[in-house]
Design a protein around this motif. Structure first.
Motif, PDB file in Angstrom:
ATOM      1  N   GLY A   1       0.839  -1.195   0.000  1.00 35.02           N
ATOM      2  CA  GLY A   1       0.000   0.000   0.000  1.00 35.02           C
ATOM      3  C   GLY A   1       0.868   1.236   0.000  1.00 35.02           C
ATOM      4  N   ASP A   2       0.213   2.403  -0.010  1.00 38.36           N
ATOM      5  CA  ASP A   2       0.964   3.644   0.088  1.00 38.36           C
ATOM      6  C   ASP A   2       1.749   3.656   1.398  1.00 38.36           C
ATOM      7  OD1 ASP A   2      -0.033   4.463  -2.313  1.00 38.36           O
ATOM      8  OD2 ASP A   2      -1.634   5.686  -1.456  1.00 38.36           O
ATOM      9  N   GLY A   3       2.945   4.152   1.357  1.00 30.26           N
ATOM     10  CA  GLY A   3       3.784   4.195   2.551  1.00 30.26           C
ATOM     11  C   GLY A   3       4.317   2.826   2.951  1.00 30.26           C
ATOM     12  N   VAL A   4       4.407   1.930   1.978  1.00 26.97           N
ATOM     13  CA  VAL A   4       4.843   0.563   2.246  1.00 26.97           C
ATOM     14  C   VAL A   4       6.231   0.543   2.890  1.00 26.97           C
ATOM     15  CG1 VAL A   4       5.885   0.195  -0.033  1.00 26.97           C
ATOM     16  CG2 VAL A   4       5.046  -1.750   1.254  1.00 26.97           C
ATOM     17  N   LYS A   5       6.428  -0.376   3.815  1.00 28.23           N
ATOM     18  CA  LYS A   5       7.727  -0.579   4.444  1.00 28.23           C
ATOM     19  C   LYS A   5       8.267  -1.921   3.963  1.00 28.23           C
ATOM     20  CE  LYS A   5       6.841   2.205   8.465  1.00 28.23           C
ATOM     21  NZ  LYS A   5       6.882   2.320   9.901  1.00 28.23           N
ATOM     22  N   PHE A   6       9.577  -1.987   3.854  1.00 33.48           N
ATOM     23  CA  PHE A   6      10.205  -3.203   3.362  1.00 33.48           C
ATOM     24  C   PHE A   6      11.513  -3.426   4.100  1.00 33.48           C
ATOM     25  CE2 PHE A   6      11.973   0.241   0.933  1.00 33.48           C
ATOM     26  CZ  PHE A   6      13.315  -0.070   0.818  1.00 33.48           C
ATOM     27  N   CYS A   7      12.075  -4.591   3.918  1.00 32.08           N
ATOM     28  CA  CYS A   7      13.425  -4.829   4.432  1.00 32.08           C
ATOM     29  C   CYS A   7      14.281  -5.402   3.315  1.00 32.08           C
ATOM     30  CB  CYS A   7      13.425  -5.729   5.662  1.00 32.08           C
ATOM     31  SG  CYS A   7      13.065  -7.438   5.367  1.00 32.08           S
ATOM     32  N   ARG A   8      15.577  -5.125   3.433  1.00 30.52           N
ATOM     33  CA  ARG A   8      16.557  -5.643   2.495  1.00 30.52           C
ATOM     34  C   ARG A   8      17.065  -6.972   3.045  1.00 30.52           C
ATOM     35  NH1 ARG A   8      21.058  -3.145   2.833  1.00 30.52           N
ATOM     36  NH2 ARG A   8      20.542  -2.024   4.722  1.00 30.52           N
ATOM     37  N   ILE A   9      17.098  -7.972   2.197  1.00 28.53           N
ATOM     38  CA  ILE A   9      17.546  -9.294   2.610  1.00 28.53           C
ATOM     39  C   ILE A   9      18.777  -9.677   1.811  1.00 28.53           C
ATOM     40  CG2 ILE A   9      16.967 -11.746   2.675  1.00 28.53           C
ATOM     41  CD1 ILE A   9      14.041 -10.885   3.059  1.00 28.53           C
ATOM     42  N   GLN A  10      19.797 -10.102   2.530  1.00 24.30           N
ATOM     43  CA  GLN A  10      20.946 -10.691   1.861  1.00 24.30           C
ATOM     44  C   GLN A  10      20.908 -12.189   2.131  1.00 24.30           C
ATOM     45  OE1 GLN A  10      25.273  -9.790   2.693  1.00 24.30           O
ATOM     46  NE2 GLN A  10      25.099  -9.300   0.514  1.00 24.30           N
ATOM     47  N   CYS A  11      21.110 -12.961   1.069  1.00 21.73           N
ATOM     48  CA  CYS A  11      21.092 -14.418   1.147  1.00 21.73           C
ATOM     49  C   CYS A  11      22.513 -14.935   0.966  1.00 21.73           C
ATOM     50  CB  CYS A  11      20.212 -15.001   0.044  1.00 21.73           C
ATOM     51  SG  CYS A  11      18.531 -14.360   0.027  1.00 21.73           S
ATOM     52  N   LYS A  12      22.951 -15.733   1.909  1.00 17.07           N
ATOM     53  CA  LYS A  12      24.278 -16.338   1.815  1.00 17.07           C
ATOM     54  C   LYS A  12      24.127 -17.851   1.909  1.00 17.07           C
ATOM     55  CE  LYS A  12      27.126 -12.759   1.870  1.00 17.07           C
ATOM     56  NZ  LYS A  12      28.015 -12.478   0.772  1.00 17.07           N
ATOM     57  N   GLY A  13      24.926 -18.551   1.147  1.00 17.37           N
ATOM     58  CA  GLY A  13      24.960 -20.009   1.200  1.00 17.37           C
ATOM     59  C   GLY A  13      26.387 -20.473   1.439  1.00 17.37           C
ATOM     60  N   ARG A  14      26.569 -21.377   2.385  1.00 18.42           N
ATOM     61  CA  ARG A  14      27.888 -21.923   2.680  1.00 18.42           C
ATOM     62  C   ARG A  14      27.766 -23.433   2.836  1.00 18.42           C
ATOM     63  NH1 ARG A  14      28.799 -17.581   1.172  1.00 18.42           N
ATOM     64  NH2 ARG A  14      30.164 -15.992   2.063  1.00 18.42           N
ATOM     65  N   SER A  15      28.839 -24.116   2.498  1.00 18.68           N
ATOM     66  CA  SER A  15      28.859 -25.571   2.599  1.00 18.68           C
ATOM     67  C   SER A  15      29.970 -26.026   3.535  1.00 18.68           C
ATOM     68  CB  SER A  15      29.075 -26.196   1.224  1.00 18.68           C
ATOM     69  OG  SER A  15      29.150 -27.606   1.342  1.00 18.68           O
ATOM     70  N   LEU A  16      29.640 -27.010   4.360  1.00 22.61           N
ATOM     71  CA  LEU A  16      30.622 -27.676   5.212  1.00 22.61           C
ATOM     72  C   LEU A  16      30.817 -29.116   4.758  1.00 22.61           C
ATOM     73  CD1 LEU A  16      29.476 -26.361   8.717  1.00 22.61           C
ATOM     74  CD2 LEU A  16      31.337 -25.500   7.284  1.00 22.61           C
ATOM     75  N   ALA A  17      30.306 -29.435   3.567  1.00 21.63           N
ATOM     76  CA  ALA A  17      30.375 -30.807   3.062  1.00 21.63           C
ATOM     77  C   ALA A  17      31.815 -31.260   2.823  1.00 21.63           C
ATOM     78  CB  ALA A  17      29.572 -30.938   1.777  1.00 21.63           C
ATOM     79  N   ASN A  18      32.663 -30.375   2.321  1.00 15.26           N
ATOM     80  CA  ASN A  18      34.042 -30.749   1.995  1.00 15.26           C
ATOM     81  C   ASN A  18      35.080 -29.970   2.790  1.00 15.26           C
ATOM     82  OD1 ASN A  18      33.257 -32.632  -0.028  1.00 15.26           O
ATOM     83  ND2 ASN A  18      32.807 -30.906  -1.367  1.00 15.26           N
ATOM     84  N   SER A  19      34.642 -29.257   3.818  1.00 16.13           N
ATOM     85  CA  SER A  19      35.583 -28.514   4.650  1.00 16.13           C
ATOM     86  C   SER A  19      35.033 -28.427   6.066  1.00 16.13           C
ATOM     87  CB  SER A  19      35.834 -27.123   4.089  1.00 16.13           C
ATOM     88  OG  SER A  19      34.651 -26.363   4.124  1.00 16.13           O
ATOM     89  N   GLU A  20      35.908 -28.179   6.998  1.00 23.89           N
ATOM     90  CA  GLU A  20      35.518 -28.103   8.408  1.00 23.89           C
ATOM     91  C   GLU A  20      34.903 -26.759   8.782  1.00 23.89           C
ATOM     92  OE1 GLU A  20      35.473 -30.503  10.847  1.00 23.89           O
ATOM     93  OE2 GLU A  20      35.813 -31.776   9.089  1.00 23.89           O
ATOM     94  N   SER A  21      35.191 -25.737   7.979  1.00 25.13           N
ATOM     95  CA  SER A  21      34.688 -24.418   8.337  1.00 25.13           C
ATOM     96  C   SER A  21      34.503 -23.552   7.096  1.00 25.13           C
ATOM     97  CB  SER A  21      35.634 -23.735   9.318  1.00 25.13           C
ATOM     98  OG  SER A  21      36.877 -23.485   8.703  1.00 25.13           O
ATOM     99  N   SER A  22      33.783 -22.469   7.302  1.00 19.75           N
ATOM    100  CA  SER A  22      33.584 -21.463   6.270  1.00 19.75           C
ATOM    101  C   SER A  22      33.415 -20.131   6.972  1.00 19.75           C
ATOM    102  CB  SER A  22      32.355 -21.803   5.418  1.00 19.75           C
ATOM    103  OG  SER A  22      32.248 -20.911   4.327  1.00 19.75           O
ATOM    104  N   GLN A  23      33.231 -19.075   6.203  1.00 17.78           N
ATOM    105  CA  GLN A  23      33.145 -17.753   6.800  1.00 17.78           C
ATOM    106  C   GLN A  23      32.206 -16.867   5.992  1.00 17.78           C
ATOM    107  OE1 GLN A  23      36.781 -15.230   6.800  1.00 17.78           O
ATOM    108  NE2 GLN A  23      36.597 -15.415   9.025  1.00 17.78           N
ATOM    109  N   VAL A  24      31.555 -15.949   6.676  1.00 16.92           N
ATOM    110  CA  VAL A  24      30.729 -14.920   6.049  1.00 16.92           C
ATOM    111  C   VAL A  24      31.266 -13.573   6.520  1.00 16.92           C
ATOM    112  CG1 VAL A  24      28.437 -13.869   5.947  1.00 16.92           C
ATOM    113  CG2 VAL A  24      28.661 -16.351   5.949  1.00 16.92           C
ATOM    114  N   ASN A  25      31.493 -12.665   5.584  1.00 11.74           N
ATOM    115  CA  ASN A  25      31.930 -11.307   5.892  1.00 11.74           C
ATOM    116  C   ASN A  25      30.941 -10.321   5.286  1.00 11.74           C
ATOM    117  OD1 ASN A  25      34.466 -12.033   7.152  1.00 11.74           O
ATOM    118  ND2 ASN A  25      35.117 -12.614   5.110  1.00 11.74           N
ATOM    119  N   LEU A  26      30.583  -9.307   6.074  1.00  6.88           N
ATOM    120  CA  LEU A  26      29.648  -8.285   5.614  1.00  6.88           C
ATOM    121  C   LEU A  26      30.168  -6.900   5.967  1.00  6.88           C
ATOM    122  CD1 LEU A  26      26.260  -9.751   6.870  1.00  6.88           C
ATOM    123  CD2 LEU A  26      27.058  -9.663   4.532  1.00  6.88           C
TER     124      LEU A  26
END
Length: 131
Positions: A48-73
């Motif tokens: 509607g008029d005056g609509v509010k929204f949020c910004r979404i960031q989607c991250k995907g990480r896998s631990l299938a072939n490694s012990e750890s991963s990292q996300v930086n923002l």
């Protein structure tokens, strides 16, 4: 067979899953045609008029072939209207979906500031990500 270094397949999987889960919860989701401030998706509760929204960031990480991963923002992404969804895949059958809001980035239990001044999250089985 070569091991694929490109994470785009996992990123697209994460974005599709996150969009699906939001829509199941009756949240309207839009895919912008721009990439600014980490915006992968836009979420709305109503249109509607005056609509509010949020910004979404989607991250995907896998631990299938490694012990750890990292996300930086970049810290500049993190505002009241920003949400990070993180999809972590341990194997083909085990995965987890995590959601972080502005206040979660100050939680020093998980997030810390790296030398570049970004928020950084280390992901591993031992720190509670994925069963």
């Amino acid at each position: 067979m070569l091991q694929e270094k490109d994470t785009s397949r996992l990123e697209y999987t994460a974005e599709d899953l996150i969009s699906h889960k939001l829509q199941q919860s009756r949240i309207l989701v839009a895919k912008p045609k721009f990439d600014r401030e980490g915006t992968d998706l836009l979420a709305f509760l109503e249109m509607g008029d005056g609509v509010k929204f949020c910004r979404i960031q989607c991250k995907g990480r896998s631990l299938a072939n490694s012990e750890s991963s990292q996300v930086n923002l970049p810290k500049s992404y993190i505002t009241e209207g920003f949400v990070l969804f993180l999809y972590v895949e341990e194997s083909a059958n085990v995965s987890g979906l995590y959601c972080f809001f502005q206040t979660d980035f100050q939680n020093l239990q998980y997030w810390h500031e790296n030398i570049k001044g970004e928020y950084s999250l280390n992901i591993s089985r031992s720190n509670g990500f994925v069963a």
